[in-house]
Design a protein around this motif. Structure first.
Motif, PDB file in Angstrom:
ATOM      1  N   LEU A  38       8.644  26.242   8.600  1.00 19.17           N
ATOM      2  CA  LEU A  38       9.973  25.569   8.052  1.00 19.17           C
ATOM      3  C   LEU A  38      10.804  26.722   8.077  1.00 19.17           C
ATOM      4  N   ASP A  39      10.489  27.313   9.311  1.00 16.63           N
ATOM      5  CA  ASP A  39      12.274  28.590   9.456  1.00 16.63           C
ATOM      6  C   ASP A  39      13.145  28.064   9.288  1.00 16.63           C
ATOM      7  N   ILE A  40      14.245  28.072   8.264  1.00 17.74           N
ATOM      8  CA  ILE A  40      15.073  27.881   8.144  1.00 17.74           C
ATOM      9  C   ILE A  40      15.942  28.658   7.912  1.00 17.74           C
ATOM     10  N   SER A  41      15.781  29.768   8.202  1.00 19.77           N
ATOM     11  CA  SER A  41      16.162  31.595   8.386  1.00 19.77           C
ATOM     12  C   SER A  41      17.938  31.551   8.525  1.00 19.77           C
ATOM     13  N   ASP A  42      17.753  30.839   9.974  1.00 21.71           N
ATOM     14  CA  ASP A  42      20.015  30.475   9.947  1.00 21.71           C
ATOM     15  C   ASP A  42      20.350  29.062  10.077  1.00 21.71           C
ATOM     16  N   ILE A  43      19.119  28.208   8.480  1.00 24.27           N
ATOM     17  CA  ILE A  43      20.136  26.903   8.536  1.00 24.27           C
ATOM     18  C   ILE A  43      21.568  27.177   7.867  1.00 24.27           C
ATOM     19  N   LYS A  44      22.661  25.992   8.448  1.00 23.81           N
ATOM     20  CA  LYS A  44      23.936  26.234   8.041  1.00 23.81           C
ATOM     21  C   LYS A  44      23.849  25.600   6.304  1.00 23.81           C
ATOM     22  N   ASP A  45      24.727  26.008   5.721  1.00 20.07           N
ATOM     23  CA  ASP A  45      24.999  25.344   4.175  1.00 20.07           C
ATOM     24  C   ASP A  45      24.903  24.120   3.669  1.00 20.07           C
TER      25      ASP A  45
ATOM     26  N   GLY B 239      22.433  42.606  -9.247  1.00 17.11           N
ATOM     27  CA  GLY B 239      23.163  41.778 -10.284  1.00 17.11           C
ATOM     28  C   GLY B 239      22.229  39.979 -10.755  1.00 17.11           C
ATOM     29  N   LEU B 240      23.489  39.322 -11.049  1.00 17.46           N
ATOM     30  CA  LEU B 240      23.471  38.186 -11.366  1.00 17.46           C
ATOM     31  C   LEU B 240      24.381  36.957 -10.632  1.00 17.46           C
ATOM     32  N   THR B 241      24.197  36.168 -10.211  1.00 18.81           N
ATOM     33  CA  THR B 241      24.880  35.253  -9.087  1.00 18.81           C
ATOM     34  C   THR B 241      24.996  33.748 -10.253  1.00 18.81           C
ATOM     35  N   CYS B 242      26.437  33.421  -9.569  1.00 12.78           N
ATOM     36  CA  CYS B 242      26.201  32.174 -10.188  1.00 12.78           C
ATOM     37  C   CYS B 242      26.630  31.064  -8.253  1.00 12.78           C
ATOM     38  N   TYR B 243      25.635  30.536  -7.563  1.00 11.28           N
ATOM     39  CA  TYR B 243      25.912  30.735  -6.478  1.00 11.28           C
ATOM     40  C   TYR B 243      25.521  29.322  -5.990  1.00 11.28           C
ATOM     41  N   TYR B 244      26.673  28.731  -5.047  1.00 15.38           N
ATOM     42  CA  TYR B 244      26.872  27.361  -4.914  1.00 15.38           C
ATOM     43  C   TYR B 244      26.142  26.940  -3.112  1.00 15.38           C
ATOM     44  N   SER B 245      27.089  28.460  -2.101  1.00 13.41           N
ATOM     45  CA  SER B 245      26.963  28.505  -1.024  1.00 13.41           C
ATOM     46  C   SER B 245      27.483  29.922  -0.214  1.00 13.41           C
ATOM     47  N   THR B 246      27.260  30.063   0.983  1.00  8.91           N
ATOM     48  CA  THR B 246      27.997  30.978   1.462  1.00  8.91           C
ATOM     49  C   THR B 246      29.551  30.712   1.069  1.00  8.91           C
ATOM     50  N   ALA B 247      29.589  30.525   0.604  1.00  8.09           N
ATOM     51  CA  ALA B 247      31.144  29.701   0.768  1.00  8.09           C
ATOM     52  C   ALA B 247      31.813  29.872  -0.328  1.00  8.09           C
TER      53      ALA B 247
ATOM     54  N   VAL C 267      32.954  40.103  -9.300  1.00  6.18           N
ATOM     55  CA  VAL C 267      33.224  39.688  -7.343  1.00  6.18           C
ATOM     56  C   VAL C 267      33.669  37.326  -7.862  1.00  6.18           C
ATOM     57  N   ILE C 268      34.557  37.086  -7.169  1.00  5.50           N
ATOM     58  CA  ILE C 268      33.793  36.035  -6.789  1.00  5.50           C
ATOM     59  C   ILE C 268      34.582  34.898  -6.051  1.00  5.50           C
ATOM     60  N   ASN C 269      34.043  34.427  -4.550  1.00  2.00           N
ATOM     61  CA  ASN C 269      33.786  33.619  -3.208  1.00  2.00           C
ATOM     62  C   ASN C 269      34.954  32.089  -3.559  1.00  2.00           C
ATOM     63  N   ARG C 270      35.974  31.954  -2.939  1.00  2.00           N
ATOM     64  CA  ARG C 270      36.489  30.728  -3.386  1.00  2.00           C
ATOM     65  C   ARG C 270      36.232  29.848  -2.066  1.00  2.00           C
ATOM     66  N   ASN C 271      36.519  30.273  -1.392  1.00  2.00           N
ATOM     67  CA  ASN C 271      36.388  29.558   0.010  1.00  2.00           C
ATOM     68  C   ASN C 271      36.564  30.464   0.929  1.00  2.00           C
TER      69      ASN C 271
END
Length: 514
Positions: free
Chosen positions: A65-72, A392-400, A418-422
């Protein structure tokens, strides 16, 4: 007489959407959507229908299962598990990017895996070229097999082994006409075919509708109790209820598992869509209701089964040679990018190209958040000396959208929050002149507030920074993002920030406590 045991919904807490549950003897097995995460399709087990733990995954070989380039929020959608003639079958949708890079621009195809054991290993996925979503397996009284798939409830005839399509799809039930039909199942009971379909969209109008017929291909009549499941109280603690499947326990009682979401200080389901359960009542005229038509329950009388509790908090000291089954990588991990044996007792990640805001990032290891409040901590040894290197540590929802707190190098060894809001990183706080040696990192989550700390000894903690109103870490928080169907996970990562280095980051342990 002792008081009846109670349980609280959801029963499978955290990012476990689109449940499909079966009973085999005294054992229950659940599968859920995994989207862009790997290994794919978690398989959970329970003996009391309430307490669940992961026992395996349907796809563990990244070459299958190659999902290496699958979008969020693309990837594996809405799996179904069935047990037929001594074998476990799992059907699932593979949602492709459909951005012109795929053959014939196909958006969706179906995967089938088979195993003699519920936890696997499963066979290499067989691809069925049916371009729709949410397959389930139905076996009729004569042994005929059909893949039931949206829109509404279409029936695709299958070969005897269930691995080939043998004819075109035919509509069994067209649904009620509500928008966004998905998650169809067909079951047969007392001579009736019951088509169970989720409609109304997977957000706050979600629900379950039912039709029945004496023949598989109709005509169907709609249940007078429709929707048999829907949350109609906008202030209730459980929302987004739908996408359900019925199961009968060994005492003859029926139940429905369905997806739901717990709003976090507003309509923000930060932990993602989860799996709930409510009792089913059969009427004298052969229809059924779920929770007597009251919508999802928060507390309910438990099934009359021996309680079997599993510990869902996680302390992983990385002393095993295999990863704990609670862990997920974001997409396929690169070969040789991590190790549990290079430094025994530590989880080693080598920095690679690709940051958290890029699909090509491969060195992110996560586990699901289960509650709206929790703590997580880790200990990392990492000695960066090139700008961009970080671990380090991350709270991760998506690349966005995510937050990260890491030991890094930016003209010196630092800790950065660091945060990534959008789709854009922002530096929130920075600790300079970080001393050599290991660093402990911790996040304390209280609903929409996330506070990050660091320590040099794991006892005296100093604050890095606080993030308030983290509404962006959920499906609803960034309304202009095209697909957001997952939930927030927490874990560890390392990358080189684009400097091209391959440097080890060693994690001694990871602790998660609700």
């Amino acid at each position: 007489m002792s008081e009846k045991r109670r349980y609280h919904n959801p029963v499978q807490r955290g990012f476990f959407p689109d449940p499909s549950v079966i009973r085999v003897g005294d054992d229950y097995y659940m599968v859920n959507s995994s989207f862009q995460y790997f290994p794919a399709i978690p398989i959970s087990h329970s003996r009391d229908m309430v307490h669940w733990h992961i026992i395996g995954h349907a796809i563990t070989n990244p070459e299958w299962l190659d999902i290496s380039d699958i979008k969020d929020s693309h990837g594996i959608w809405a799996p179904d598990i069935e047990y037929v003639d001594g074998k476990f079958y799992i059907y699932a949708t593979l949602r492709l990017n459909a951005d012109g890079k795929r053959e014939n621009n196909v958006m969706r195809r179906q995967l089938v895996m088979v195993s003699d054991r519920p936890e696997g290993p499963y066979s290499k996925p067989v691809c069925l070229e049916v371009d729709d979503i949410d397959p389930s397996l139905f076996v009729d009284d004569d042994g005929s097999k059909y893949m039931i798939i949206a829109k509404a409830a279409q029936a695709v005839p299958l070969s005897e082994d269930g691995l080939k399509v043998t004819g075109p799809a035919r509509t069994a039930w067209e649904g009620t006409g509500e928008r966004c039909s998905e998650g169809p199942h067909i079951m047969k009971k007392d001579g009736w075919y019951y088509a169970i379909v989720a409609e109304g969209g997977t957000g706050y109008g979600h629900g379950i509708n039912v039709g029945r017929s004496r023949e598989l291909f109709g005509s169907y009549e709609c249940s007078p109790y429709n929707p048999v499941m829907r949350q109609k109280d906008p202030k209730a603690p459980i929302q987004r209820a739908g996408h359900g499947k019925l199961v009968q326990d060994q005492n003859g009682k029926w139940w429905c598992y369905y997806l739901c979401g717990r709003p976090n200080s507003g309509n923000y389901t930060t932990v993602g869509r989860e799996s709930a359960m409510d009792p089913v009542q059969w009427t004298k005229d052969g229809w059924f209701t779920i929770n007597e038509g009251k919508g999802p329950s928060t507390e309910q009388e438990a099934p009359d089964l021996p309680e079997c509790v599993f510990e869902r908090n996680l302390f992983d000291d990385f002393n095993d040679t295999k990863l704990n089954l609670e862990w997920e990588f974001v997409r396929n991990p690169d070969n040789g990018s991590w190790s549990l044996t290079e430094r025994p007792g530590w989880f080693r990640i080598w920095t690679r190209d690709g940051q958290l805001n890029e699909i090509r990032a491969k060195n992110t290891l996560l586990r699901r958040e289960q509650e709206l409040s929790y703590e997580a901590e880790t200990k990392v040894e990492f000695y960066p000396d090139k700008n961009g290197e970080q671990a380090g540590l991350t709270c991760y929802y998506s690349t966005a959208t995510y937050a990260r707190c890491a030991v890094c190098y930016e003209e010196g060894r630092k800790i950065q929050l660091v945060i990534n809001r959008n789709h854009g990183e922002e530096l929130v706080a920075e600790i300079e002149d970080v001393q050599e040696g290991p660093v402990f990192l911790k996040v304390v989550v209280e609903k929409l507030t996330r506070t990050f700390y660091y320590s040099y000894d794991g006892k005296e903690w100093m604050q890095v920074g606080m993030l308030e109103n983290c509404i962006y870490l959920c499906d609803e928080g960034v309304p202009d993002d095209p697909k957001r169907h997952t939930g927030t996970l927490v874990g560890i990562y390392a990358n080189n920030g684009g400097c091209g280095s391959r440097k080890p980051a060693d994690f001694d342990y990871f602790r998660y406590n609700d």
